[in-house]
Design a protein around this motif. Structure first.
Motif, PDB file in Angstrom:
ATOM      1  N   ALA A  71     -13.417 -19.456  14.621  1.00 14.84           N
ATOM      2  CA  ALA A  71     -12.604 -18.405  15.229  1.00 14.84           C
ATOM      3  C   ALA A  71     -11.338 -18.270  14.399  1.00 14.84           C
ATOM      4  CB  ALA A  71     -12.264 -18.738  16.682  1.00 14.84           C
ATOM      5  N   VAL A  72     -10.570 -17.206  14.642  1.00 11.01           N
ATOM      6  CA  VAL A  72      -9.318 -17.008  13.913  1.00 11.01           C
ATOM      7  C   VAL A  72      -8.195 -16.693  14.896  1.00 11.01           C
ATOM      8  CG1 VAL A  72     -10.412 -16.277  11.754  1.00 11.01           C
ATOM      9  CG2 VAL A  72      -9.811 -14.557  13.472  1.00 11.01           C
ATOM     10  N   VAL A  73      -6.998 -17.179  14.548  1.00 15.92           N
ATOM     11  CA  VAL A  73      -5.785 -16.934  15.334  1.00 15.92           C
ATOM     12  C   VAL A  73      -4.734 -16.430  14.366  1.00 15.92           C
ATOM     13  CG1 VAL A  73      -4.021 -17.940  16.839  1.00 15.92           C
ATOM     14  CG2 VAL A  73      -6.376 -18.823  16.907  1.00 15.92           C
ATOM     15  N   HIS A  74      -4.153 -15.279  14.643  1.00 11.51           N
ATOM     16  CA  HIS A  74      -3.175 -14.717  13.698  1.00 11.51           C
ATOM     17  C   HIS A  74      -2.245 -13.741  14.408  1.00 11.51           C
ATOM     18  CE1 HIS A  74      -5.629 -11.056  13.615  1.00 11.51           C
ATOM     19  NE2 HIS A  74      -6.692 -11.796  13.296  1.00 11.51           N
ATOM     20  N   HIS A  75      -1.363 -13.114  13.609  1.00 11.87           N
ATOM     21  CA  HIS A  75      -0.302 -12.264  14.129  1.00 11.87           C
ATOM     22  C   HIS A  75      -0.763 -10.863  14.501  1.00 11.87           C
ATOM     23  CE1 HIS A  75      -0.767 -11.706   9.865  1.00 11.87           C
ATOM     24  NE2 HIS A  75      -0.066 -10.593   9.889  1.00 11.87           N
ATOM     25  N   GLY A  76      -1.932 -10.463  14.052  1.00 12.33           N
ATOM     26  CA  GLY A  76      -2.438  -9.147  14.404  1.00 12.33           C
ATOM     27  C   GLY A  76      -2.092  -8.053  13.422  1.00 12.33           C
ATOM     28  N   GLY A  77      -1.835  -8.405  12.155  1.00  9.38           N
ATOM     29  CA  GLY A  77      -1.701  -7.366  11.138  1.00  9.38           C
ATOM     30  C   GLY A  77      -3.011  -6.614  11.003  1.00  9.38           C
ATOM     31  N   ALA A  78      -2.938  -5.336  10.636  1.00  6.66           N
ATOM     32  CA  ALA A  78      -4.148  -4.516  10.582  1.00  6.66           C
ATOM     33  C   ALA A  78      -5.192  -5.100   9.637  1.00  6.66           C
ATOM     34  CB  ALA A  78      -3.787  -3.095  10.156  1.00  6.66           C
ATOM     35  N   GLY A  79      -4.753  -5.544   8.437  1.00  7.28           N
ATOM     36  CA  GLY A  79      -5.692  -6.075   7.464  1.00  7.28           C
ATOM     37  C   GLY A  79      -6.308  -7.392   7.895  1.00  7.28           C
ATOM     38  N   THR A  80      -5.499  -8.275   8.466  1.00 11.27           N
ATOM     39  CA  THR A  80      -6.014  -9.569   8.913  1.00 11.27           C
ATOM     40  C   THR A  80      -6.970  -9.390  10.091  1.00 11.27           C
ATOM     41  OG1 THR A  80      -3.878 -10.512   8.277  1.00 11.27           O
ATOM     42  CG2 THR A  80      -5.355 -11.919   9.534  1.00 11.27           C
ATOM     43  N   THR A  81      -6.620  -8.471  11.000  1.00  6.46           N
ATOM     44  CA  THR A  81      -7.512  -8.181  12.124  1.00  6.46           C
ATOM     45  C   THR A  81      -8.850  -7.665  11.616  1.00  6.46           C
ATOM     46  OG1 THR A  81      -5.618  -7.644  13.543  1.00  6.46           O
ATOM     47  CG2 THR A  81      -7.776  -6.857  14.250  1.00  6.46           C
ATOM     48  N   ALA A  82      -8.809  -6.733  10.669  1.00 11.38           N
ATOM     49  CA  ALA A  82     -10.042  -6.185  10.122  1.00 11.38           C
ATOM     50  C   ALA A  82     -10.885  -7.271   9.453  1.00 11.38           C
ATOM     51  CB  ALA A  82      -9.715  -5.085   9.113  1.00 11.38           C
ATOM     52  N   ALA A  83     -10.232  -8.165   8.687  1.00  5.12           N
ATOM     53  CA  ALA A  83     -10.965  -9.224   7.992  1.00  5.12           C
ATOM     54  C   ALA A  83     -11.645 -10.165   8.977  1.00  5.12           C
ATOM     55  CB  ALA A  83     -10.017 -10.000   7.086  1.00  5.12           C
ATOM     56  N   GLY A  84     -10.948 -10.526  10.048  1.00  5.81           N
ATOM     57  CA  GLY A  84     -11.528 -11.420  11.036  1.00  5.81           C
ATOM     58  C   GLY A  84     -12.700 -10.790  11.769  1.00  5.81           C
ATOM     59  N   LEU A  85     -12.547  -9.528  12.186  1.00  8.20           N
ATOM     60  CA  LEU A  85     -13.627  -8.849  12.906  1.00  8.20           C
ATOM     61  C   LEU A  85     -14.816  -8.590  11.990  1.00  8.20           C
ATOM     62  CD1 LEU A  85     -11.584  -6.303  15.070  1.00  8.20           C
ATOM     63  CD2 LEU A  85     -12.574  -8.487  15.786  1.00  8.20           C
ATOM     64  N   ARG A  86     -14.543  -8.229  10.743  1.00 11.03           N
ATOM     65  CA  ARG A  86     -15.638  -7.981   9.801  1.00 11.03           C
ATOM     66  C   ARG A  86     -16.442  -9.256   9.549  1.00 11.03           C
ATOM     67  NH1 ARG A  86     -16.667  -7.256   4.127  1.00 11.03           N
ATOM     68  NH2 ARG A  86     -17.804  -5.312   3.746  1.00 11.03           N
ATOM     69  N   ALA A  87     -15.769 -10.405   9.608  1.00 12.82           N
ATOM     70  CA  ALA A  87     -16.460 -11.684   9.432  1.00 12.82           C
ATOM     71  C   ALA A  87     -17.169 -12.133  10.710  1.00 12.82           C
ATOM     72  CB  ALA A  87     -15.464 -12.751   8.995  1.00 12.82           C
ATOM     73  N   GLY A  88     -17.006 -11.375  11.798  1.00 12.88           N
ATOM     74  CA  GLY A  88     -17.660 -11.728  13.055  1.00 12.88           C
ATOM     75  C   GLY A  88     -16.988 -12.865  13.796  1.00 12.88           C
ATOM     76  N   CYS A  89     -15.670 -13.030  13.585  1.00 13.78           N
ATOM     77  CA  CYS A  89     -14.946 -14.158  14.186  1.00 13.78           C
ATOM     78  C   CYS A  89     -14.316 -13.787  15.523  1.00 13.78           C
ATOM     79  CB  CYS A  89     -13.831 -14.623  13.254  1.00 13.78           C
ATOM     80  SG  CYS A  89     -14.398 -15.386  11.738  1.00 13.78           S
ATOM     81  N   PRO A  90     -14.537 -14.578  16.581  1.00 11.81           N
ATOM     82  CA  PRO A  90     -13.716 -14.429  17.782  1.00 11.81           C
ATOM     83  C   PRO A  90     -12.246 -14.560  17.389  1.00 11.81           C
ATOM     84  CG  PRO A  90     -15.530 -15.941  18.169  1.00 11.81           C
ATOM     85  CD  PRO A  90     -15.509 -15.667  16.693  1.00 11.81           C
ATOM     86  N   THR A  91     -11.390 -13.762  18.005  1.00  5.73           N
ATOM     87  CA  THR A  91     -10.020 -13.624  17.523  1.00  5.73           C
ATOM     88  C   THR A  91      -9.004 -13.711  18.645  1.00  5.73           C
ATOM     89  OG1 THR A  91     -10.762 -12.197  15.700  1.00  5.73           O
ATOM     90  CG2 THR A  91      -8.436 -12.069  16.304  1.00  5.73           C
TER      91      THR A  91
END
Length: 424
Positions: free
Chosen positions: A315-335
């Motif tokens: 899973a990924v935990v982050h600040h919610g920048g647009a690019g980081t959010t996209a990278a996590g979702l594209r990788a199929g990671c719960p966020t």
């Protein structure tokens, strides 16, 4: 064609332009990135030209991303940050676009449009977050109150009134001096420039943000901009050993966020990680404030590409920048999103609404007990993983950079053909 692309902001603002610039360069265009000097190496490594703007990106981000700053308070913070640098910034922008054949710009009110008008060049607006009125969602920097369609529309009217008031205060004299249009103060975006309608490209997937019916035909959605031709990455041996030593870890990082007491934030993170009993990859980001010392935590000491790292995460935990959010979702990671400000609360609410992770925790509300509960929920609620994996499979079928480059070429050709062929 000489295309100049301007982005005032952090890595999340500039890196997508470097990716788009590489594709446009591959098609034979000359591309120059206009951004803070901190990003010169990134642009030049990609074979792109670079024009540095005065100022320092870390200082800028620290000023505008203070905890709890949303809505009108966020705009006031931006005003305070720009008040002293505005004259120098305007001078830099005028020089940066001298000789350009076309402009591509991130959101900065209508300032960039005046520069394009001065030089008589086509302009393409790009967006990383919602800035066009609709009933589905509020403007990205607004408080995430669920008050319905009327409230959603009202946030855009209020936001643009405040933006245009700021521009009237700081830009009117400069616009008059340069003989460009002084826009009227009103509650919405104005995409009319010299008889043309400015085209807009959202670097967002409609799978994550469905296209609102209210948007005009000049507004396009390309899908997220990700690097589909990244170089093979060889991880440091210590990182490879940690990944191989046990179950998939959770990524935790806050990218370019440097405001407030980041050491205190990472201290909360470490205590919650211990309480939740997780293996973790900890990314200090720009703050350099991460804490180490636990066998179940690996602290990144150098940059590791998200497109390589995230597919190996639980899973990924982050600040919610647009690019980081996209990278996590594209990788199929719960966020799990811990937003600091700006458009980050919007992305946190989208992840939650899509069923891909728990309710976001604003950084100023972060405590050990709240984060511990959220981490346990994130890693043990199987529905999050199922939703994220399904969404990721769809996102990986998109080719946002190719689509965006096609749109840029199409819209610039249409603009140059004459106002009659530019449709709203």
């Amino acid at each position: 064609m000489h295309i100049h692309m301007v982005a005032i902001g952090s890595t999340g603002d500039v890196r997508p332009y470097v990716l788009l610039g590489k594709e446009l360069r591959r098609r034979g265009h000359e591309v120059t990135i206009v951004a803070f000097a901190n990003f010169a190496a990134m642009a030049e490594e990609a074979g792109l030209g670079f024009y540095p703007l005065a100022g320092d990106v870390m200082d800028f981000m620290e000023r505008i991303m203070k905890p709890g700053v949303v809505g009108a308070r966020f705009l006031r913070q931006v005003e305070e940050s720009l008040r002293d640098v505005a004259p120098v910034l305007l001078r830099d922008l005028m020089e940066a676009f001298r000789g350009a054949d076309a402009m591509i710009c991130t959101f900065f009110g209508s300032t960039y449009y005046s520069v394009a008008e001065k030089y008589g060049i086509p302009v393409v607006q790009t967006q990383y977050f919602p800035m066009d009125p609709n009933r589905q969602m509020p403007i990205s920097s607004a408080p995430a109150w669920k008050l319905g369609p009327a409230w959603n529309l009202a946030t855009y009217r209020l936001g643009y009134l405040l933006i245009h008031l700021l521009e009237h205060r700081y830009l009117t004299a400069w616009r008059e001096e340069n003989h460009v249009t002084v826009p009227r103060i009103h509650g919405g975006p104005d995409y009319t420039l010299g008889g043309h309608t400015i085209p807009v490209i959202y670097a967002i997937s409609p799978l994550v943000v469905p296209r609102p019916a209210q948007w005009g035909r000049n507004i396009h959605m390309s899908g997220f901009w990700v690097d589909e031709e990244s170089k093979p990455f060889v991880p440091p041996r210590e990182l490879a050993d940690f990944l191989a030593a046990g179950e998939k870890p959770v990524y935790i990082g806050f990218g370019s966020m440097v405001s407030g007491n980041m050491r205190k934030t990472f201290d909360v993170v470490m205590k919650a990680v211990r309480a939740a009993g997780l293996r973790v990859i900890l990314d200090n980001g720009w703050s350099g404030a991460g804490l180490a010392g636990a066998s179940n935590v690996f602290t990144l000491s150098s940059f590791v590409p998200h497109d390589w790292l995230f597919p190996q995460m639980r899973a990924v935990v982050h600040h919610g920048g647009a690019g980081t959010t996209a990278a996590g979702l594209r990788a199929g990671c719960p966020t799990l999103v811990i937003p600091f400000g700006g458009d980050q609360p919007f992305w946190g609410s989208r992840v939650w609404a899509l069923g891909c992770g728990p309710k976001p925790i604003r950084r100023e509300n972060l405590t050990v007990s709240r984060l511990t509960r959220a981490l346990v929920d994130l890693t043990h609620h199987e529905a999050y993983a199922r939703a994220a994996q399904a969404l990721g499979a769809g996102l990986r079928q998109e080719h946002g950079i190719i689509t965006a480059a096609d749109l840029v070429e199409q819209e610039v050709r249409r603009w140059l053909a004459g106002p009659a062929q530019t449709e709203a």
